[in-house]
Motif scaffolding. Structure first.
Motif, PDB file in Angstrom:
ATOM      1  N   VAL A  42      -8.947   4.947   3.947  1.00  0.00           N
ATOM      2  CA  VAL A  42      -7.526   5.182   4.224  1.00  0.00           C
ATOM      3  C   VAL A  42      -6.856   3.870   4.598  1.00  0.00           C
ATOM      4  O   VAL A  42      -5.767   3.549   4.111  1.00  0.00           O
ATOM      5  N   ASP A  43      -7.519   3.103   5.450  1.00  0.00           N
ATOM      6  CA  ASP A  43      -6.967   1.810   5.868  1.00  0.00           C
ATOM      7  C   ASP A  43      -7.431   0.710   4.914  1.00  0.00           C
ATOM      8  O   ASP A  43      -8.623   0.599   4.613  1.00  0.00           O
ATOM      9  N   GLY A  44      -6.488  -0.061   4.423  1.00  0.00           N
ATOM     10  CA  GLY A  44      -6.830  -1.204   3.590  1.00  0.00           C
ATOM     11  C   GLY A  44      -6.874  -0.919   2.109  1.00  0.00           C
ATOM     12  O   GLY A  44      -7.322  -1.772   1.339  1.00  0.00           O
ATOM     13  N   SER A  45      -6.425   0.258   1.680  1.00  0.00           N
ATOM     14  CA  SER A  45      -6.398   0.561   0.255  1.00  0.00           C
ATOM     15  C   SER A  45      -4.981   0.935  -0.158  1.00  0.00           C
ATOM     16  O   SER A  45      -4.180   1.398   0.664  1.00  0.00           O
ATOM     17  N   ALA A  46      -4.682   0.739  -1.436  1.00  0.00           N
ATOM     18  CA  ALA A  46      -3.350   1.074  -1.942  1.00  0.00           C
ATOM     19  C   ALA A  46      -3.132   2.588  -1.906  1.00  0.00           C
ATOM     20  O   ALA A  46      -2.038   3.062  -1.567  1.00  0.00           O
ATOM     21  N   LEU A  47      -4.177   3.373  -2.237  1.00  0.00           N
ATOM     22  CA  LEU A  47      -4.059   4.827  -2.163  1.00  0.00           C
ATOM     23  C   LEU A  47      -3.878   5.283  -0.723  1.00  0.00           C
ATOM     24  O   LEU A  47      -3.113   6.218  -0.439  1.00  0.00           O
ATOM     25  N   GLY A  48      -4.563   4.603   0.199  1.00  0.00           N
ATOM     26  CA  GLY A  48      -4.403   4.924   1.612  1.00  0.00           C
ATOM     27  C   GLY A  48      -2.981   4.679   2.096  1.00  0.00           C
ATOM     28  O   GLY A  48      -2.427   5.470   2.871  1.00  0.00           O
ATOM     29  N   ALA A  49      -2.361   3.589   1.618  1.00  0.00           N
ATOM     30  CA  ALA A  49      -0.971   3.304   1.999  1.00  0.00           C
ATOM     31  C   ALA A  49      -0.044   4.395   1.462  1.00  0.00           C
ATOM     32  O   ALA A  49       0.899   4.815   2.147  1.00  0.00           O
ATOM     33  N   PRO A  62       6.082   2.986 -12.714  1.00  0.00           N
ATOM     34  CA  PRO A  62       5.587   2.199 -11.568  1.00  0.00           C
ATOM     35  C   PRO A  62       5.038   0.854 -12.010  1.00  0.00           C
ATOM     36  O   PRO A  62       4.297   0.756 -13.004  1.00  0.00           O
ATOM     37  N   ARG A  63       5.430  -0.199 -11.277  1.00  0.00           N
ATOM     38  CA  ARG A  63       4.964  -1.557 -11.559  1.00  0.00           C
ATOM     39  C   ARG A  63       4.648  -2.248 -10.241  1.00  0.00           C
ATOM     40  O   ARG A  63       5.119  -1.834  -9.175  1.00  0.00           O
ATOM     41  N   GLY A  64       3.873  -3.327 -10.320  1.00  0.00           N
ATOM     42  CA  GLY A  64       3.589  -4.147  -9.162  1.00  0.00           C
ATOM     43  C   GLY A  64       2.944  -3.352  -8.040  1.00  0.00           C
ATOM     44  O   GLY A  64       1.965  -2.631  -8.236  1.00  0.00           O
ATOM     45  N   ALA A  67       2.356   0.357  -8.445  1.00  0.00           N
ATOM     46  CA  ALA A  67       1.278   0.789  -9.336  1.00  0.00           C
ATOM     47  C   ALA A  67      -0.107   0.375  -8.842  1.00  0.00           C
ATOM     48  O   ALA A  67      -1.113   0.641  -9.509  1.00  0.00           O
ATOM     49  N   ALA A  68      -0.165  -0.256  -7.645  1.00  0.00           N
ATOM     50  CA  ALA A  68      -1.453  -0.774  -7.166  1.00  0.00           C
ATOM     51  C   ALA A  68      -2.497   0.333  -6.997  1.00  0.00           C
ATOM     52  O   ALA A  68      -3.677   0.160  -7.325  1.00  0.00           O
ATOM     53  N   TRP A  69      -2.082   1.493  -6.518  1.00  0.00           N
ATOM     54  CA  TRP A  69      -3.041   2.585  -6.312  1.00  0.00           C
ATOM     55  C   TRP A  69      -3.562   3.135  -7.649  1.00  0.00           C
ATOM     56  O   TRP A  69      -4.700   3.575  -7.749  1.00  0.00           O
ATOM     57  N   LEU A  70      -2.703   3.080  -8.703  1.00  0.00           N
ATOM     58  CA  LEU A  70      -3.154   3.487 -10.032  1.00  0.00           C
ATOM     59  C   LEU A  70      -4.243   2.543 -10.550  1.00  0.00           C
ATOM     60  O   LEU A  70      -5.274   2.984 -11.073  1.00  0.00           O
TER      61      LEU A  70
END
Length: 376
Positions: A42-49, A62-64, A67-70
């Motif tokens: 959860v902490d430190g990941s794009a999906l967590g954010a 989504p870009r930049g 789109a980081a979690w993708l």
């Protein structure tokens, strides 16, 4: 549910993400694309954010950073809808819908919200059931520990205490001949206590079940029932279905069922034989293990006085819960996805039957086993 959500939203990909102990796990996915990374912190990941935003998110092209979690999951999308999962008292998660072309509209957001609510309710209900099962299992283990503690106190400790008192009295009498006789009696008594403790240890966890397998353990159980209770027990053990399909096995040994299933069958048979010895007024019992059409069947049949009239009202034997120990047997059956049945025998006596579907339970390597039968 993921497949249903995919069709409902006409999406290209649908993900159900669950938060557990500080991690986000892709618990289910449907549609196009392969999720590269299924567990992220959860902490430190794009999906967590994205999860920590805590509210619905709609993304178009989504870009930049958006789109980081993708990229983290190894997916691509033209549009994304994200809806939080709210499971009160059971953590949270996300439902994510993706489209490779076109975008999502207002009705799609409403549909995803309704779908996420149904997923959350289903997951919360399943977790509540699991928690209740764990709680009930803990209570059952505590009851079992209490029974063993009582057994040790009332039998072994009391017996050894009496032997100790005999030795102390003989020592104080200062009579060598009486002391010799007492020592002989105490040695014989200690032998009986050792046999009792061995029997108790075997009941707790029979070594034969781990070392030699279910068939050998059940045969040893039958011999003990005959030696201790005078009950003539026959075992009929046939592992391997009529169609030649293998039973669920342990990949470490192609002749074995998996440990949990072996333990469950052994305990149910053990409890059934104990009931026969204590309550049935039987002289003979038959333990049978077989497979039929993908179902493992374990049964204990006796020639005793049969079930009380109250137990004949239904196949689940309502009315036997208190006196015949069926609650613990039924609990063991349910924990392996099985069912416990009992009723009158063909001529007389009682039949206790455990049925466990084997579909979906096969261990790796099961296909290498050849069907076989052992009957004793």
């Amino acid at each position: 549910m993921a497949d249903r959500g995919l069709a409902l939203l006409d999406a290209s990909t649908l993900l159900v993400v669950i938060e557990e102990r500080g991690e986000l796990r892709v618990a289910a996915s449907s549609g196009q694309g392969t999720v590269r990374l299924r567990i992220v912190p959860v902490d430190g990941s794009a999906l967590g954010a994205l999860y920590q935003i805590g509210k619905p998110v709609a993304l178009d092209r989504p870009r930049g950073a958006e789109a980081a979690w993708l990229h983290e999951l190894g997916l691509e999308a033209r549009a994304a809808l994200i809806e939080p999962l709210a499971m009160e008292g059971h953590g949270g998660g996300l439902v994510i819908a993706l489209r490779g072309s076109g975008g999502f509209r207002g009705p799609d957001r409403e549909a995803l919200n309704a779908f996420a609510t149904s997923v959350a309710q289903r997951l919360a209900a399943e977790r509540s059931v699991e928690i209740e099962r764990l709680r009930y299992g803990m209570e059952a283990r505590e009851r079992e520990r209490t029974r063993w503690a009582r057994e040790l106190h009332d039998e072994s400790i009391q017996g050894m205490g009496a032997l100790r008192m005999k030795l102390a009295n003989a020592r104080d009498e200062n009579d060598p001949e009486a002391l010799r006789e007492t020592v002989d009696a105490v040695l014989a008594g200690l032998g009986d206590e050792i046999d009792g403790l061995r029997h108790l240890i075997t009941e707790l966890r029979p070594a034969a079940l781990d070392d030699l397998g279910l068939a050998a353990a059940l045969e040893a159980l039958a011999r003990r029932a005959q030696a201790i209770d005078g009950l003539d027990v026959t075992t009929e053990i046939e592992l391997g279905s009529e169609a030649g399909e293998p039973a669920e096995i342990d990949s470490r040994d192609p002749r074995r069922l998996d440990p949990e299933l072996e333990s469950t069958i052994y305990r149910v048979v053990q409890e059934a034989l104990t009931n026969v010895s204590r309550h049935a007024r039987a002289t003979r019992a038959v333990v049978s293990i077989s497979e039929h059409q993908g179902v493992l069947i374990a049964s204990v049949t006796d020639d005793g006085q049969g079930l009380p009239d109250a137990a004949r009202l239904g196949p689940r034997g309502d009315g036997l819960e208190g006196g015949f120990g069926m609650a613990g047997m039924r609990e063991r059956a349910e924990l392996v996805g099985g069912e416990l049945e009992f009723g009158p025998g063909v001529d007389r006596g009682t039949v206790v039957r455990l049925l466990v579907p084997l579909a979906g339970r096969s261990a790796p390597g099961a296909g290498e086993r050849t069907a076989g039968a052992v009957s004793r």
